[in-house]
Design a protein around this motif. Sequence first.
Motif, mmCIF file in Angstrom:
data_model
loop_
_atom_site.group_PDB
_atom_site.id
_atom_site.type_symbol
_atom_site.label_atom_id
_atom_site.label_comp_id
_atom_site.label_asym_id
_atom_site.label_seq_id
_atom_site.Cartn_x
_atom_site.Cartn_y
_atom_site.Cartn_z
ATOM 1 N N THR A 177 0.846 -1.192 0.000
ATOM 2 C CA THR A 177 0.000 0.000 0.000
ATOM 3 C C THR A 177 0.879 1.239 0.000
ATOM 4 O O THR A 177 1.694 1.429 0.914
ATOM 5 C CB THR A 177 -0.915 0.039 1.232
ATOM 6 N N SER A 237 -1.052 7.561 -10.148
ATOM 7 C CA SER A 237 -0.477 7.003 -8.924
ATOM 8 C C SER A 237 0.503 7.988 -8.293
ATOM 9 O O SER A 237 0.506 8.194 -7.070
ATOM 10 C CB SER A 237 0.244 5.685 -9.218
ATOM 11 N N LEU A 255 -1.329 10.997 -6.700
ATOM 12 C CA LEU A 255 -1.976 10.685 -5.425
ATOM 13 C C LEU A 255 -0.967 10.435 -4.303
ATOM 14 O O LEU A 255 -1.347 10.373 -3.132
ATOM 15 C CB LEU A 255 -2.895 9.478 -5.590
ATOM 16 N N CYS A 256 0.295 10.282 -4.671
ATOM 17 C CA CYS A 256 1.356 10.157 -3.658
ATOM 18 C C CYS A 256 2.138 11.452 -3.499
ATOM 19 O O CYS A 256 3.111 11.514 -2.740
ATOM 20 C CB CYS A 256 2.310 9.031 -4.041
ATOM 21 N N HIS A 308 -1.289 7.324 0.710
ATOM 22 C CA HIS A 308 -2.042 8.336 -0.040
ATOM 23 C C HIS A 308 -1.832 9.727 0.552
ATOM 24 O O HIS A 308 -1.751 9.887 1.771
ATOM 25 C CB HIS A 308 -3.535 7.974 0.010
ATOM 26 N N ARG A 309 -1.741 10.726 -0.322
ATOM 27 C CA ARG A 309 -1.642 12.116 0.114
ATOM 28 C C ARG A 309 -2.927 12.855 -0.250
ATOM 29 O O ARG A 309 -3.208 13.083 -1.426
ATOM 30 C CB ARG A 309 -0.445 12.800 -0.550
ATOM 31 N N PRO A 348 -1.755 16.461 -2.119
ATOM 32 C CA PRO A 348 -0.555 16.139 -2.915
ATOM 33 C C PRO A 348 0.290 17.365 -3.265
ATOM 34 O O PRO A 348 1.499 17.227 -3.493
ATOM 35 C CB PRO A 348 -1.118 15.465 -4.165
#
Length: 358
Positions: free
Chosen positions: A32, A318, A321-322, A35-36, A39
Motif C-alpha cells: 500500500t 499514482s 496521489l502520492c 495516499h496524500r 498532494p
Amino acid sequence: MSTSRRKIEHLNFCAHSPVESRKKGSGFDDITLIHRALPEVNMDEIDLSTRFLGKDFSAPFMIASITGGHEDTIPVNRALAKAVEEMGVGIGVGSQRAAIEDPAQEESFRVVRDEAPNAFIYGNVGAAQIKEYGVEVVEKLVDMIDADAMAVHLNFLQEAVQPEGDRDASGTLEAISEITSLNIPVIAKETGAGISHEDAVLLKNAGVSAIDVGGVGGTSWSGVEFYRAKDRNDLRSQLLGEIFWDHGIPTASDLIECDVSLPLIATGGIRSGLDIAKSVTMGADVASAALPFVEPALKNEQEVINTLSNFIYQLKVSMFLCGCKTVSDLRDVPAVVTGWTREYLLQRGFEIDKLSMR
C-alpha cells in the motif's frame, strides 16, 4: 522439435491460454502506497522521464521479452517496436537462440531495431547458449539488433519441465562473467521464478550491470509447458508443469531480495501503472511486462500504443496521489507491506518497517 517451432507455440499459448500465476500472485496487492490527501502537485506537470543504463526513457517502463525466432513473429515484433518508438519506452526481444541455430530467423529480431531506431532495446540469450557457443556469438547477437544491453536469461524452471530442456546449470555464473567483458551492459534476467538475495550477490560479483528480477506473478513458463505437454499427451511433463506452476519468489518480495546496489527491473505480474509505481517504491529503476502486450501486438501497433498509454497514465495518477513530481520522488514514498509478502520478507530477515517510515 526446432527452437523456431517452440517459439511460435509459446506465443500461441500465451495469447490463447490462461498462463499466469494462479496462487501466489506478484505480491503487489500486499503493498500500500501512502495516499496524500494534499498532494500539492499539478498532475499535468508531473515528469515521468527516467534514465536507465545510459538511455533516456519517457517513463520507467519497458515491454519485456516476448517473441522472435519464427517468421510469423515478425509482424508481432514490428507492432511492438513501432509502439515503443512512439511512446519513448524500452523493449526486449525474445531469446535469440533460434537465430543462432538458423540465420534465416534473424529478421524476426532485426525488425525491432529497424522499427525502433531510437529506443532502448536489449538482446536476449540463455546462459546455456553462452556456454555452448561462446562470447563471439553473443557479440553477433548484439550486432544483430544494435542492442543497448544484453540480457542473459535464467530459465532453469522451464528447462526442467520442458522435455527438450537443458538441465545442465553448471558453469552458468562463469559464462555470465565472461560476457561482462563485452562493451555493453549485461542484464541477468529471470523469467518467472525470481532471483534470491544470495544469487543477486553472486551476479553482482560476476559483473552484471543490472538485474531483472523476473518474479512469480506474471506468465508461468511452467504453465506454458503444461499446455505444450497436454497437447502431445506427455503426462510426465504435464504433471511437472502443474506442480511447479507457481514455484519461486513473487516479484514484490524479489525486489527486496535483489537490493544489492544494482539497477533493478521489476518483471512478473506488472498489470497496471499502479504496479509500476509500487515497483519503483520497492526499489525498481524500471518495470516491464510482456503478457499484457501479446494480444494487442497480434492485432496492430495502435492497440499496443493504447495499452502502453493506459499503463503510463495510470502511473501518472499514482504519482499524483502520492504527491510525486518526479520518478525520483516516487522512490521515497512510504509503503506499508502486509499479508504473505510481509511474512515472507520477515522470515527472510529483511527490515521492511523502514519502508513505511520514509
